[in-house]
Design a protein around this motif. Structure first.
Motif, PDB file in Angstrom:
ATOM      1  N   PHE A 191      42.332 -74.869  -3.913  1.00  0.00           N
ATOM      2  CA  PHE A 191      41.974 -74.281  -2.727  1.00  0.00           C
ATOM      3  C   PHE A 191      42.593 -73.156  -2.182  1.00  0.00           C
ATOM      4  O   PHE A 191      43.647 -72.697  -2.883  1.00  0.00           O
ATOM      5  CB  PHE A 191      42.863 -75.489  -1.792  1.00  0.00           C
ATOM      6  CG  PHE A 191      42.160 -76.681  -1.726  1.00  0.00           C
ATOM      7  CD1 PHE A 191      41.383 -77.126  -0.914  1.00  0.00           C
ATOM      8  CD2 PHE A 191      42.839 -77.672  -2.758  1.00  0.00           C
ATOM      9  CE1 PHE A 191      40.822 -78.332  -0.908  1.00  0.00           C
ATOM     10  CE2 PHE A 191      42.285 -78.925  -2.681  1.00  0.00           C
ATOM     11  CZ  PHE A 191      41.144 -79.409  -1.799  1.00  0.00           C
ATOM     12  N   GLU A 192      42.125 -72.443  -1.160  1.00  0.00           N
ATOM     13  CA  GLU A 192      42.771 -71.045  -0.627  1.00  0.00           C
ATOM     14  C   GLU A 192      43.366 -71.726   0.584  1.00  0.00           C
ATOM     15  O   GLU A 192      42.906 -72.384   1.503  1.00  0.00           O
ATOM     16  CB  GLU A 192      41.653 -70.209  -0.371  1.00  0.00           C
ATOM     17  CG  GLU A 192      42.389 -68.917   0.477  1.00  0.00           C
ATOM     18  CD  GLU A 192      41.447 -67.547   0.696  1.00  0.00           C
ATOM     19  OE1 GLU A 192      40.246 -67.766   0.172  1.00  0.00           O
ATOM     20  OE2 GLU A 192      42.069 -66.561   1.236  1.00  0.00           O
ATOM     21  N   ALA A 193      44.583 -71.336   0.755  1.00  0.00           N
ATOM     22  CA  ALA A 193      45.556 -71.629   2.049  1.00  0.00           C
ATOM     23  C   ALA A 193      45.279 -70.525   3.111  1.00  0.00           C
ATOM     24  O   ALA A 193      45.435 -69.152   2.709  1.00  0.00           O
ATOM     25  CB  ALA A 193      47.048 -71.801   1.585  1.00  0.00           C
ATOM     26  N   VAL A 238      47.424 -68.224  -2.239  1.00  0.00           N
ATOM     27  CA  VAL A 238      47.875 -67.694  -0.938  1.00  0.00           C
ATOM     28  C   VAL A 238      47.658 -66.417  -0.917  1.00  0.00           C
ATOM     29  O   VAL A 238      47.337 -65.572  -1.896  1.00  0.00           O
ATOM     30  CB  VAL A 238      49.504 -67.921  -0.737  1.00  0.00           C
ATOM     31  CG1 VAL A 238      49.700 -69.494  -0.649  1.00  0.00           C
ATOM     32  CG2 VAL A 238      50.423 -67.296  -1.718  1.00  0.00           C
ATOM     33  N   ASN A 239      47.379 -65.695   0.389  1.00  0.00           N
ATOM     34  CA  ASN A 239      47.284 -64.438   0.356  1.00  0.00           C
ATOM     35  C   ASN A 239      48.665 -63.629   0.818  1.00  0.00           C
ATOM     36  O   ASN A 239      49.508 -64.032   1.568  1.00  0.00           O
ATOM     37  CB  ASN A 239      46.411 -64.274   1.677  1.00  0.00           C
ATOM     38  CG  ASN A 239      44.899 -64.903   1.685  1.00  0.00           C
ATOM     39  OD1 ASN A 239      44.066 -64.099   0.886  1.00  0.00           O
ATOM     40  ND2 ASN A 239      44.748 -65.764   2.268  1.00  0.00           N
ATOM     41  N   LEU A 240      48.783 -62.420  -0.030  1.00  0.00           N
ATOM     42  CA  LEU A 240      49.702 -61.345   0.148  1.00  0.00           C
ATOM     43  C   LEU A 240      49.311 -60.265   1.037  1.00  0.00           C
ATOM     44  O   LEU A 240      48.104 -59.906   0.690  1.00  0.00           O
ATOM     45  CB  LEU A 240      50.212 -61.214  -1.079  1.00  0.00           C
ATOM     46  CG  LEU A 240      50.925 -62.446  -2.091  1.00  0.00           C
ATOM     47  CD1 LEU A 240      51.434 -61.715  -3.333  1.00  0.00           C
ATOM     48  CD2 LEU A 240      51.895 -63.301  -1.117  1.00  0.00           C
ATOM     49  N   LEU A 282      47.519 -65.942  -6.224  1.00  0.00           N
ATOM     50  CA  LEU A 282      48.198 -64.706  -5.445  1.00  0.00           C
ATOM     51  C   LEU A 282      46.816 -64.080  -5.194  1.00  0.00           C
ATOM     52  O   LEU A 282      46.521 -63.363  -6.178  1.00  0.00           O
ATOM     53  CB  LEU A 282      49.360 -64.069  -5.953  1.00  0.00           C
ATOM     54  CG  LEU A 282      50.714 -64.774  -6.333  1.00  0.00           C
ATOM     55  CD1 LEU A 282      51.759 -63.927  -7.000  1.00  0.00           C
ATOM     56  CD2 LEU A 282      51.003 -65.765  -5.043  1.00  0.00           C
ATOM     57  N   GLU A 283      46.427 -63.900  -3.964  1.00  0.00           N
ATOM     58  CA  GLU A 283      45.321 -63.207  -3.690  1.00  0.00           C
ATOM     59  C   GLU A 283      45.973 -61.727  -2.846  1.00  0.00           C
ATOM     60  O   GLU A 283      46.624 -61.980  -1.802  1.00  0.00           O
ATOM     61  CB  GLU A 283      44.324 -63.874  -2.683  1.00  0.00           C
ATOM     62  CG  GLU A 283      43.747 -65.211  -3.143  1.00  0.00           C
ATOM     63  CD  GLU A 283      42.472 -65.636  -2.302  1.00  0.00           C
ATOM     64  OE1 GLU A 283      42.263 -65.056  -1.415  1.00  0.00           O
ATOM     65  OE2 GLU A 283      42.073 -66.485  -2.903  1.00  0.00           O
ATOM     66  N   VAL A 284      45.426 -60.680  -3.492  1.00  0.00           N
ATOM     67  CA  VAL A 284      45.645 -59.524  -3.109  1.00  0.00           C
ATOM     68  C   VAL A 284      44.734 -58.568  -2.923  1.00  0.00           C
ATOM     69  O   VAL A 284      43.610 -58.639  -3.681  1.00  0.00           O
ATOM     70  CB  VAL A 284      46.587 -58.782  -3.850  1.00  0.00           C
ATOM     71  CG1 VAL A 284      48.177 -59.491  -3.965  1.00  0.00           C
ATOM     72  CG2 VAL A 284      46.229 -58.660  -5.315  1.00  0.00           C
ATOM     73  N   ILE A 286      41.955 -60.430  -7.121  1.00  0.00           N
ATOM     74  CA  ILE A 286      41.858 -59.464  -6.120  1.00  0.00           C
ATOM     75  C   ILE A 286      40.709 -59.876  -5.067  1.00  0.00           C
ATOM     76  O   ILE A 286      39.557 -60.424  -5.572  1.00  0.00           O
ATOM     77  CB  ILE A 286      40.834 -58.404  -7.040  1.00  0.00           C
ATOM     78  CG1 ILE A 286      41.861 -57.795  -8.246  1.00  0.00           C
ATOM     79  CG2 ILE A 286      40.781 -57.248  -5.823  1.00  0.00           C
ATOM     80  CD1 ILE A 286      43.218 -57.208  -7.848  1.00  0.00           C
ATOM     81  N   ASP A 287      41.221 -60.031  -3.741  1.00  0.00           N
ATOM     82  CA  ASP A 287      40.396 -60.426  -2.843  1.00  0.00           C
ATOM     83  C   ASP A 287      39.453 -59.664  -2.391  1.00  0.00           C
ATOM     84  O   ASP A 287      39.682 -58.366  -2.238  1.00  0.00           O
ATOM     85  CB  ASP A 287      41.610 -60.888  -1.533  1.00  0.00           C
ATOM     86  CG  ASP A 287      41.015 -62.121  -0.682  1.00  0.00           C
ATOM     87  OD1 ASP A 287      39.764 -62.402  -0.614  1.00  0.00           O
ATOM     88  OD2 ASP A 287      41.809 -62.393   0.188  1.00  0.00           O
ATOM     89  N   ASP A 288      38.492 -59.967  -1.722  1.00  0.00           N
ATOM     90  CA  ASP A 288      37.623 -58.978  -1.024  1.00  0.00           C
ATOM     91  C   ASP A 288      36.899 -57.960  -2.083  1.00  0.00           C
ATOM     92  O   ASP A 288      36.917 -56.759  -1.440  1.00  0.00           O
ATOM     93  CB  ASP A 288      38.186 -58.310   0.548  1.00  0.00           C
ATOM     94  CG  ASP A 288      38.576 -59.395   1.254  1.00  0.00           C
ATOM     95  OD1 ASP A 288      38.239 -60.485   1.091  1.00  0.00           O
ATOM     96  OD2 ASP A 288      39.541 -59.182   2.221  1.00  0.00           O
TER      97      ASP A 288
HETATM   98 MG    MG Z   1      42.004 -64.512   0.420  1.00  0.00          MG
END
Ligand code: MG
Ligand code: C2E
Ligand code: MG
Ligand code: MG
Length: 292
Positions: free
Chosen positions: A57-59, A118-120, A150-152, A180-182
């Motif tokens: 899951f992504e919070a 979680v997004n940082l 950890l999504e950065v 690595i997000d986005d």
């Molecule tokens: Mg994200």
């Protein structure tokens, strides 16, 4: 009448700017209460493997202010960064995500295997105490680092590259999964990517908009997936909204799919059945959403 038009245009611009400034100030004024007043909560959006089984899951953070109503994270996170409140918010997110992981873990079965991401923010990577904060949260809830992703974003990595790299290396060695997000929306060079201790690339949802059908975007996504494969990274597509997008991505060999097609961000209780079965309840829930 030309100057009038210009003048008018300028006036509109001014009014819009003034409104944005006003909104920013209102958010800044209310944000301290978000933390102290218990106005934050996390929603969870599932990520599935191509076979429909639950990956994790992504919070996603939500703030409901008594004064402003619901304020989306895209609006309040930048304000929190600018006025020095992001640290406390990230602390809260890490704590809440670990508490949720511990609850799911206690149920056993599929629930125990799912991870939470979680997004940082960029500012978090500049914190000296980030490692201690995260490992502290894990320890307090008896959760393993391998269960916390950890999504950065790329841009977070380019602000203070040396410092960010050091932080990520230490976290990675401790067992955290780094995503690595986005991916594809920042300007990080592929050369730099090779040296980063990362596990997952999340393809930004903007690439999926005209997919399949837009040949150029199809090629971009195809090459990102093959880049990930050749670097031994997992690749997750975000923003999957249609069955045809899903089929296209499945055929490319992505490791994970996330998007409204499978579910929106929801309170943890919403995912009870998914947790128990370890997969989306039925084919019917996935396929017929796409009329194509
Ligand atoms: Mg994200
Ligand atoms: P993100 O990390 O890229 O998260 C994905 C965003 O896309 C979420 O928006 C999610 O609700 C949305 N989304 C997921 N599937 C779909 C889909 O199929 N279609 C569309 N149109 N949208 C989809 P959300 O929750 O509004 O969050 C926006 C951004 O705010 C996040 O982007 C992330 O950058 C930031 N954010 C959220 N929670 C946190 C947090 O706890 N800490 C920090 N630092 N940033 C956060
Ligand atoms: Mg994302
Ligand atoms: Mg995104």
């Amino acid at each position: 009448a030309r100057w009038r038009q210009e003048f008018h245009g300028f006036g509109v611009f001014d009014a819009t700017t003034a409104l944005a400034v006003q909104r920013g100030m209102a958010i800044e004024a209310e944000l301290p209460q978000a933390l102290s007043g218990g106005q934050l909560h996390l929603l969870y959006q599932p990520k599935l493997r191509p076979d429909g089984s639950l990956l994790g899951f992504e919070a996603l953070l939500r703030w409901t202010s008594p004064a402003l109503g619901p304020v989306p994270p895209a609006e309040f996170i930048p304000v929190a960064e600018a006025c020095g409140l992001i640290g406390g918010i990230t602390d809260w997110v890490a704590e809440a995500a670990c508490a949720q992981l511990a609850l799911w873990q206690a149920r056993g079965g599929n629930a125990a295997r799912a991870h939470v991401a979680v997004n940082l923010s960029a500012h978090d990577l500049e914190r000296r105490d980030l490692f201690e904060m995260l490992t502290g949260a894990l320890a307090r809830h008896g959760v393993k680092a391998t269960q916390l992703e950890l999504e950065v974003t790329e841009s977070a990595l380019t602000r203070q590259p040396a410092q960010a790299l050091q932080q990520l290396q230490r976290l990675h060695e401790a067992g955290f999964t780094i995503a690595i997000d986005d991916f594809g929306t920042g300007y990080s060079s592929l050369a730099k990517l090779v040296d980063l201790p990362i596990d997952v690339l999340k393809i930004d949802r903007s690439f999926l908009h005209q997919l399949p059908g837009d040949l150029r975007r199809e090629r971009v996504v195809r090459s990102v997936v093959s880049l990930a494969h050749s670097l031994h990274l997992r690749v997750v597509a975000e923003g999957v909204e249609s069955g045809s997008q899903m089929s296209f991505l499945q055929a490319l060999g992505v490791h994970g799919l996330q998007g409204y097609l499978f579910g929106r961000p929801e309170l943890p209780g919403h995912w009870q059945a998914l947790m128990q079965q370890g997969r989306m309840p039925s084919e019917a829930e996935l396929a017929p959403l796409d009329p194509a």
